[in-house]
Design an enzyme around this catalytic site. Sequence first.
Site, short mmCIF file in Angstrom:
data_model
loop_
_atom_site.label_atom_id
_atom_site.label_comp_id
_atom_site.label_asym_id
_atom_site.label_seq_id
_atom_site.Cartn_x
_atom_site.Cartn_y
_atom_site.Cartn_z
N HIS A 1 0.91 -1.16 0.00
CA HIS A 1 0.00 0.00 0.00
C HIS A 1 0.94 1.20 0.00
O HIS A 1 1.79 1.32 0.91
CB HIS A 1 -0.90 -0.03 1.24
CG HIS A 1 -1.87 1.12 1.36
ND1 HIS A 1 -3.23 0.95 1.55
CD2 HIS A 1 -1.66 2.47 1.37
CE1 HIS A 1 -3.82 2.14 1.65
NE2 HIS A 1 -2.87 3.08 1.54
N HIS B 1 3.22 4.10 0.54
CA HIS B 1 3.54 4.85 1.75
C HIS B 1 4.85 5.57 1.57
O HIS B 1 5.76 5.08 0.91
CB HIS B 1 3.59 3.95 2.99
CG HIS B 1 4.44 2.72 2.83
ND1 HIS B 1 4.01 1.61 2.12
CD2 HIS B 1 5.68 2.42 3.28
CE1 HIS B 1 4.95 0.68 2.15
NE2 HIS B 1 5.99 1.15 2.84
P1 5GP Z 1 8.23 -0.94 3.54
O1 5GP Z 1 9.08 -2.06 4.07
O2 5GP Z 1 7.04 -1.50 2.77
O3 5GP Z 1 8.96 0.12 2.80
O4 5GP Z 1 7.67 -0.20 4.81
C1 5GP Z 1 6.68 -0.75 5.63
C2 5GP Z 1 6.85 -0.13 6.99
O5 5GP Z 1 5.68 -0.39 7.72
C3 5GP Z 1 8.02 -0.72 7.78
O6 5GP Z 1 8.92 0.33 8.13
C4 5GP Z 1 7.35 -1.35 9.01
O7 5GP Z 1 8.10 -1.16 10.19
C5 5GP Z 1 6.03 -0.61 9.06
N1 5GP Z 1 4.95 -1.41 9.63
C6 5GP Z 1 4.64 -2.70 9.34
N2 5GP Z 1 3.57 -3.10 10.04
C7 5GP Z 1 3.20 -2.02 10.80
C8 5GP Z 1 2.14 -1.83 11.75
O8 5GP Z 1 1.32 -2.71 12.04
N3 5GP Z 1 2.07 -0.59 12.34
C9 5GP Z 1 2.95 0.41 12.04
N4 5GP Z 1 2.79 1.58 12.69
N5 5GP Z 1 3.95 0.24 11.15
C10 5GP Z 1 4.07 -0.95 10.54
ZN ZN Z 2 -4.36 -0.74 1.19
#
Ligand code: 5GP
Ligand code: ZN
Length: 112
Positions: A96, A98
């Site tokens: 999603h 972010h």
């Molecule tokens: P990505 O790895 O997709 O770039 O970033 C996903 C981010 O979401 C990671 O930094 C991870 O720590 C954060 N994240 C994953 N699950 C949760 C959650 O349940 N709550 C929050 N606040 N952050 C989350």
């Molecule tokens: Zn979503």
Amino acid sequence: MSDCLFCKIANGEIPSNKVYEDDTVYAFYDIDPQAPVHFLVIPKTHIGSCGEITPENATVVAHCFAVIAKVTKGLGITDFRVVSNCGPQAGQSVHHLHFHVLAGRDMTWPPG
Ligand code: 5GP
Ligand code: ZN
């Protein structure tokens, strides 16, 4: 999207530490912070990643950046990094869109 973690966070189904919210954008602190300040800014509508941004959904993406400027200003932060990982090789773990906002320490370049 019903089985999407960040859709559930945006609609309050899963609790989070909110930084900012309006009709279209939600921002909350990362559960596993990689800097003294680390929050995520997401559109409330489901967009999978930067690779799924189109002329039709780009307005909310632009708004995410306006929110980043507003929230950092509100926190008194002038120096920060914005990151969006797109795809597993780039480190995306939640499908999603972010934007990570990281601040409060020296940043290295290039990122690992
Ligand atoms: P990505 O790895 O997709 O770039 O970033 C996903 C981010 O979401 C990671 O930094 C991870 O720590 C954060 N994240 C994953 N699950 C949760 C959650 O349940 N709550 C929050 N606040 N952050 C989350
Ligand atoms: Zn979503």
